[in-house]
Design a protein around this motif. Structure first.
Motif, PDB file in Angstrom:
ATOM      1  N   PHE A 279       0.793  -1.236   0.000  1.00 25.17           N
ATOM      2  CA  PHE A 279       0.000   0.000   0.000  1.00 25.17           C
ATOM      3  C   PHE A 279       0.827   1.290   0.000  1.00 25.17           C
ATOM      4  O   PHE A 279       0.265   2.369  -0.185  1.00 25.17           O
ATOM      5  N   THR A 281       2.695   3.396  -1.765  1.00 25.11           N
ATOM      6  CA  THR A 281       3.141   3.927  -3.050  1.00 25.11           C
ATOM      7  C   THR A 281       3.935   5.225  -2.853  1.00 25.11           C
ATOM      8  O   THR A 281       3.472   6.139  -2.156  1.00 25.11           O
ATOM      9  N   ARG A 293      -4.687  11.442  -3.588  1.00 21.90           N
ATOM     10  CA  ARG A 293      -4.811  10.200  -2.826  1.00 21.90           C
ATOM     11  C   ARG A 293      -6.178  10.094  -2.165  1.00 21.90           C
ATOM     12  O   ARG A 293      -6.612   8.993  -1.814  1.00 21.90           O
ATOM     13  N   VAL A 302      -8.954   3.422  -1.753  1.00 18.86           N
ATOM     14  CA  VAL A 302      -7.932   4.465  -1.777  1.00 18.86           C
ATOM     15  C   VAL A 302      -7.271   4.449  -3.152  1.00 18.86           C
ATOM     16  O   VAL A 302      -7.130   3.397  -3.775  1.00 18.86           O
ATOM     17  N   ASN A 303      -6.870   5.617  -3.621  1.00 19.93           N
ATOM     18  CA  ASN A 303      -6.157   5.714  -4.887  1.00 19.93           C
ATOM     19  C   ASN A 303      -4.676   5.402  -4.657  1.00 19.93           C
ATOM     20  O   ASN A 303      -3.934   6.215  -4.122  1.00 19.93           O
ATOM     21  N   GLY A 304      -4.254   4.207  -5.060  1.00 16.39           N
ATOM     22  CA  GLY A 304      -2.851   3.815  -4.909  1.00 16.39           C
ATOM     23  C   GLY A 304      -1.956   4.282  -6.026  1.00 16.39           C
ATOM     24  O   GLY A 304      -0.761   3.973  -6.023  1.00 16.39           O
ATOM     25  N   TYR A 342      -6.566  -0.749  -3.515  1.00 13.70           N
ATOM     26  CA  TYR A 342      -5.940   0.543  -3.813  1.00 13.70           C
ATOM     27  C   TYR A 342      -5.913   0.816  -5.317  1.00 13.70           C
ATOM     28  O   TYR A 342      -5.118   1.605  -5.799  1.00 13.70           O
ATOM     29  N   SER A 343      -6.808   0.162  -6.060  1.00 14.00           N
ATOM     30  CA  SER A 343      -6.917   0.390  -7.496  1.00 14.00           C
ATOM     31  C   SER A 343      -7.996   1.425  -7.773  1.00 14.00           C
ATOM     32  O   SER A 343      -9.105   1.336  -7.244  1.00 14.00           O
ATOM     33  N   ASP A 344      -7.651   2.384  -8.626  1.00 11.59           N
ATOM     34  CA  ASP A 344      -8.593   3.437  -8.981  1.00 11.59           C
ATOM     35  C   ASP A 344      -9.526   2.983 -10.087  1.00 11.59           C
ATOM     36  O   ASP A 344     -10.747   3.069  -9.975  1.00 11.59           O
ATOM     37  N   SER A 348      -5.462   0.864 -13.492  1.00 11.29           N
ATOM     38  CA  SER A 348      -4.761   0.397 -12.290  1.00 11.29           C
ATOM     39  C   SER A 348      -4.554  -1.110 -12.339  1.00 11.29           C
ATOM     40  O   SER A 348      -3.445  -1.621 -12.085  1.00 11.29           O
TER      41      SER A 348
END
Length: 626
Positions: A279, A281, A293, A302-304, A342-344, A348
């Motif tokens: 997580f 990044t 983020r 969450v945007n990773g 954490y994939s948008d 992603s």
């Protein structure tokens, strides 16, 4: 009677027609069976008698057995002296200092990767409420764990009654991750990453956490003293490459830290396994707007930043550096931890699966590593609310496909993304036949973190309506998720918000994984935060964590049953976590098998730690050499 018999036959046929080990409710009558009593039936009437009384009860005790130092160390690839030739000759190694908001500006402004440039990364990141008020500033020399701390607690009256043993090569250990235990976030050249700026109002920070960066030798000493065989940890990308991207300098302090951590783990008789990205990044992938983020994401929570166009190449470069330095001593690698969360968007997922495949090929084909590599996924296994209802079964399959088959279809089976993913994520990047051929078999196992189970059913309007409506409260999984069964009972003992003791569902899950993806199953995290543990008045109360023991022992019992009764190849299990830590914004969610006293950083073993290790050791035919 006839109708009852027909009902049983119908249920039996239904069981045979669907996946093995499916959870089905079958009405029974009479007392619960007690098969253990078949050989010892007492007489119908007891005989009462007097006898002389004395306090003669005997209580046995034993100590935890430490792992013995190894006589030899097995290797899984060539050493760094050989593998460094695989890295670019232009790759520089350097050092940086530490940062705080009150630092005097560095003067080497002409150097694009000097101290001034490194400090500017932290100034740009601007971690909220930053503090460096840890106790330690250098590695602490370990001390032996006194025998007084290693006496096993009194056994619970009711315990496992199985007679199975683990296979000789079964992996058992404990796990943690860098952002959750290390602290020292802006020290010795580490650059800022997502976890370092995760704090916001009401969210605790990870700037100090367990100070494992300085206390790692003592932590390893304590694990070895308890008899733990495998220690699983993650490496912070931004501690190895503060500037993240290919061609930027490697942090020599970071390389040396993890090198010593691995060596000390081996010296104490344990075996390391490593996660490359858990997580955390590096912030460079958020481009100019670090607040991205927090933006709404289509898939995860969450945007990773995996969707960044530079991410895939940069991750592969980082992984190659790790493999060059450490693959001779590390037998198991995980590229990503729970990437779905954490994939948008579709890009992603594309970055993750392609980056993993490239790293796996590099490890096998270029490094010639003989260990194993995979990606570990999240999924609180979806089970149908009513397994006799086809729509509920379809919902469960949709839920699990979206989370698991999205990655393991291409990376294990060489098959396309599942319909559950393609129908939900309109911007997914299609995989070509060449992609699938290249990706197939790049996971040596299916690694999953099965904390609990989820009861699922169709959402209002059905799955088809939900997947085209990103504003739906059920999107993107597009199922109703519940924690109770058809009769209104919770499916297990509840702890922290979403975790329930659900051992019978674990066995179902293991069957599902093995028979769906046809690869060894690796339980890479499983754990249980006792309800209200943070509110207990004393350490003595915190360490007596019987609900956690019940969780671990029941889960491990079901692992054994899956292996021996169902023929499922379970590769191993890593308990989460070896100590209470920072749970991504929370110190009150206590998943640890050790209490951590935050004011002093003192650790205390909990009852569950003893119970879990003893359970495995008592059932492992070759534990010392496993």
């Amino acid at each position: 009677m006839y109708l009852d018999m027909m009902f049983v036959l119908a249920v039996t046929a239904l069981l045979l027609s669907r996946a093995a080990a499916q959870q089905v409710y079958v009405l029974t009558q009479g007392p619960s069976p007690r098969p253990q009593c078949a050989a010892c039936r007492p007489p119908a009437t007891p005989t009462y008698r007097f006898s002389s009384f004395s306090f003669t009860q005997t209580e046995t005790y034993r100590y935890a057995t430490s792992i013995a130092p190894p006589a030899t160390t097995k290797t899984y690839a060539a050493p760094f002296a050989v593998l460094k030739t695989l890295l670019p000759t232009s790759l520089a190694t350097t050092t940086w200092g530490s940062w705080s908001p009150n630092d005097t500006a560095a003067t080497d402004t002409a150097d694009p990767y000097g101290q001034a440039a490194w400090s500017s990364l932290w100034a740009w990141a601007s971690p909220p409420n930053f503090t460096t008020t840890g106790i330690y500033s250098t590695t602490v020399s370990p001390t032996a764990v006194p025998s007084s701390e290693l006496v096993l607690p009194p056994a619970d009256y009711f315990g496992p009654t199985d007679c199975y043993t683990f296979p000789a090569d079964f992996i058992f250990g404990v796990a943690g991750s860098s952002a959750q235990i290390e602290g020292a976030v802006a020290m010795e050249g580490k650059g800022p990453n997502l976890m370092d700026v995760f704090a916001r109002p009401g969210i605790a920070d990870n700037y100090v956490t367990n100070e494992n960066y300085f206390l790692y030798k003592q932590d390893i000493e304590r694990l070895a003293a308890m008899g733990v065989r495998y220690y699983s940890f993650s490496i912070a990308w931004s501690r190895i490459l503060p500037f993240a991207l290919p061609g930027t300098p490697v942090n020599s302090a970071g390389i040396a830290h993890y090198d010593d951590l691995i060596n000390y783990t081996l010296a104490k008789g344990m075996i390391p396994t490593v996660t490359m990205l858990h997580f955390d990044t590096p912030l460079q992938f958020y481009a100019a707007n670090v607040t991205d983020r927090f933006k709404d994401v289509l898939i995860g929570y969450v945007n990773g930043a995996y969707q960044n166009a530079t991410f895939e190449d940069a991750f592969v470069n980082y992984a190659r550096i790790l493999l060059a330095h450490y693959s001779d001593r590390v037998p198991v690698w995980f590229t990503f931890n729970e990437p779905l969360l954490y994939s948008d968007n579709g890009a992603s997922i594309n970055s993750v699966v392609k980056a993993h495949a490239r790293v796996a090929h590099y490890y096998k084909d270029v490094v010639r590593g003989t260990g194993k590599i995979g990606v570990k996924l999240n999924d609180n296994f979806g089970v149908p609310r009513d397994p006799r209802n086809d729509s509920d079964v379809a919902a469960a399959n949709h839920f699990n496909d979206f989370q698991l088959a999205t990655f393991w279809n291409p990376l294990v089976l060489g098959e396309d993304y599942p319909d559950a993913f393609k129908m939900t994520i309109p911007d997914y990047v299609p995989l070509s036949a060449g992609d699938l051929s290249y990706m197939r078999g790049t996971c040596d196992f299916v690694a999953v973190d099965p904390y609990t189970a989820t009861v699922v059913s169709q959402p209002p309007g059905g799955i088809a309506d939900c997947v085209i409506n990103a504003s739906s409260p059920y999107f993107p999984y597009c199922v109703v998720q519940e924690t109770n069964n058809t009769f209104g009972w919770n499916i297990g003992y509840r702890s922290y918000s979403y975790v329930y003791i659900t051992p019978t569902y674990l066995r179902t899950y293991l069957n599902y994984l093995w028979n769906t993806f046809r690869a060894p199953v690796f339980i890479t995290e499983f754990g249980f935060p006792v309800f209200g543990e943070a509110d207990k008045a004393s350490v003595a109360d915190m360490v007596f964590d019987t609900p956690r023991s019940l969780y671990y022992l029941s889960f491990m019992t079901e692992v054994l049953r899956a292996i021996w009764e169902d023929g499922v190849a379970v590769m191993g299990a890593l308990a989460w976590s070896f100590a209470d830590n920072w749970e991504f914004g929370d110190y009150r969610a206590r998943f640890g098998m050790q209490v951590v006293e935050r004011e002093t950083q003192t650790r205390y073993f909990k009852k569950s730690f003893f119970d879990l290790v003893a359970f495995v050791r008592d059932r492992h035919p070759n534990y010392e050499a496993a």
